[in-house]
Design an enzyme around this catalytic site. Sequence first.
Site, PDB file in Angstrom:
ATOM      1  N   HIS A 129       0.873  -1.172   0.000  1.00 43.36           N
ATOM      2  CA  HIS A 129       0.000   0.000   0.000  1.00 43.36           C
ATOM      3  C   HIS A 129       0.915   1.228   0.000  1.00 43.36           C
ATOM      4  CE1 HIS A 129      -2.814   2.925   1.829  1.00 43.36           C
ATOM      5  NE2 HIS A 129      -3.794   2.111   1.501  1.00 43.36           N
ATOM      6  N   ASP A 206       2.978  -4.876   8.140  1.00 46.63           N
ATOM      7  CA  ASP A 206       1.751  -4.119   7.931  1.00 46.63           C
ATOM      8  C   ASP A 206       0.593  -5.114   8.024  1.00 46.63           C
ATOM      9  OD1 ASP A 206      -0.433  -2.726   7.108  1.00 46.63           O
ATOM     10  OD2 ASP A 206       0.430  -1.953   5.251  1.00 46.63           O
TER      11      ASP A 206
HETATM   12  N1  PMP Z   1      -1.779  -0.826   4.523  1.00 45.87           N
HETATM   13  C1  PMP Z   1      -2.727  -1.569   3.946  1.00 45.87           C
HETATM   14  C2  PMP Z   1      -2.383  -2.938   3.460  1.00 45.87           C
HETATM   15  C3  PMP Z   1      -4.025  -1.077   3.817  1.00 45.87           C
HETATM   16  O1  PMP Z   1      -4.959  -1.833   3.233  1.00 45.87           O
HETATM   17  C4  PMP Z   1      -4.327   0.214   4.291  1.00 45.87           C
HETATM   18  C5  PMP Z   1      -5.709   0.804   4.117  1.00 45.87           C
HETATM   19  N2  PMP Z   1      -6.319   0.523   2.890  1.00 45.87           N
HETATM   20  C6  PMP Z   1      -3.291   0.950   4.891  1.00 45.87           C
HETATM   21  C7  PMP Z   1      -2.039   0.401   4.981  1.00 45.87           C
HETATM   22  C8  PMP Z   1      -3.532   2.331   5.399  1.00 45.87           C
HETATM   23  O2  PMP Z   1      -4.491   2.339   6.399  1.00 45.87           O
HETATM   24  P1  PMP Z   1      -5.126   3.711   6.911  1.00 45.87           P
HETATM   25  O3  PMP Z   1      -5.608   4.436   5.696  1.00 45.87           O
HETATM   26  O4  PMP Z   1      -6.223   3.284   7.813  1.00 45.87           O
HETATM   27  O5  PMP Z   1      -4.044   4.448   7.620  1.00 45.87           O
END
Ligand code: PMP
Length: 412
Positions: A129, A206
């Site tokens: 991400h 993560d």
């Molecule tokens: N890492 C992954 C794998 C995610 O799916 C997400 C949210 N889609 C995030 C990080 C970021 O999370 P947030 O937007 O809640 O900070």
Amino acid sequence: MNSDSNCQFDALKYRADFPILSQEMSGKKLVYLDSAASTQKPRQVVEAMMDLYYKYYANIHRGVYQLSQKTTDAYEGVRTIVKEYINANLDEEIIFTRGATESLNLIAHSYGKVHIKEDDEIIVSEMEHHANIVPWQQLCKETGAILRYIPFDDNGELILEEYEKMLSNKTKIVSVVHISNSLGTINPIKYIFAKAKEVGAVTIMDASQSIQHVKVDVQDVGADFMVFSGHKIYGPTGIGVLWGRMPLLKTMQPYQTGGDMIKAVSFERTLFADVPAIFEAGTQNIEGAIGLGAAINYVNSIGIENIAKYEHYLLEYANAKVAEIPQVKIVGTAKEKASLISFILEDIHPHDVGTILDKCGVAVRTGQHCTEPTMKHFGITATTRASFAFYNTIDDINVFIESLKQVIETFE
Ligand code: PMP
């Protein structure tokens, strides 16, 4: 509609805890298939937060009056709930943040700026991400360190031989997503971390897409840090967790400074508080933490292993049904997958797919899912993603499949 007797999981019983799911959209039953973006909230979470507001809300820490002490105890108690859920060693290793993004930024800033130097190497994967790419890019820009990416194959599986070739005594951090939010791949995180440890690197997990689906045991996988967001695990938005090993947390500089993270302040100097307070500057998201605690208690009451099993069953069923539609091409076909299906439909733009599905009452996510490099690997700019949680049923999937057929018919 039933959760199917084969799997012995009473999804309908749990679904009743989620009032939002009993409504209609466009005159059709709402089929919510966007839990990978955000899960819905059970009554138990909402009520725990209401209870706080109605009965014992006050600002936390150092309040001498009973109400504040009660709120402080409840807030601090959530550290214990999280600690036990992820099998951490100490309550104080649990740091509350706004979410996974803030947790990763905190590590990059507070650990990275202390420990990372020019020519050091940081490894992430190509399926991260953006939240697990951009903070490291920024850190590398500031320190002169090098960011390397573990490639993945066309099934969406990391190419471990390439990863192992990258490792050296220059590798200082390996930060990898446990479950990909756009492909659904469950990465062999334990193996990846074991290899990282052979060269003495610090490991970051993560867990944004795994904490709500499978057992996450930070000791078992050999993580040094782990991050997740409350809103993905049936808790509120705006709260998340950074877990880190205490000896590492103690070496880190503060992320933000100000109230609540200090022991003493004079005009000449400031003495910082101990971990975790040093990383929680300012008035915290008290209600968020209470909601998160209630959400984890709720998940525990069902059992994460039961959830994992049922969601796997949903995924298998959905995979079999999708396979009957030749126009659908699944993006991400790893052997080990969590409960989501990312796909493209011949010549039909995902936004059109999503819009027509919405008219059928089916809520899916379309776009690049904050994983632009992952999309680039497949030469696409977007997918449609249907993601499942334990409140979904076989009936939801049947509606989804029938609606997909309607999308195809509309374009034919
Ligand atoms: N890492 C992954 C794998 C995610 O799916 C997400 C949210 N889609 C995030 C990080 C970021 O999370 P947030 O937007 O809640 O900070």
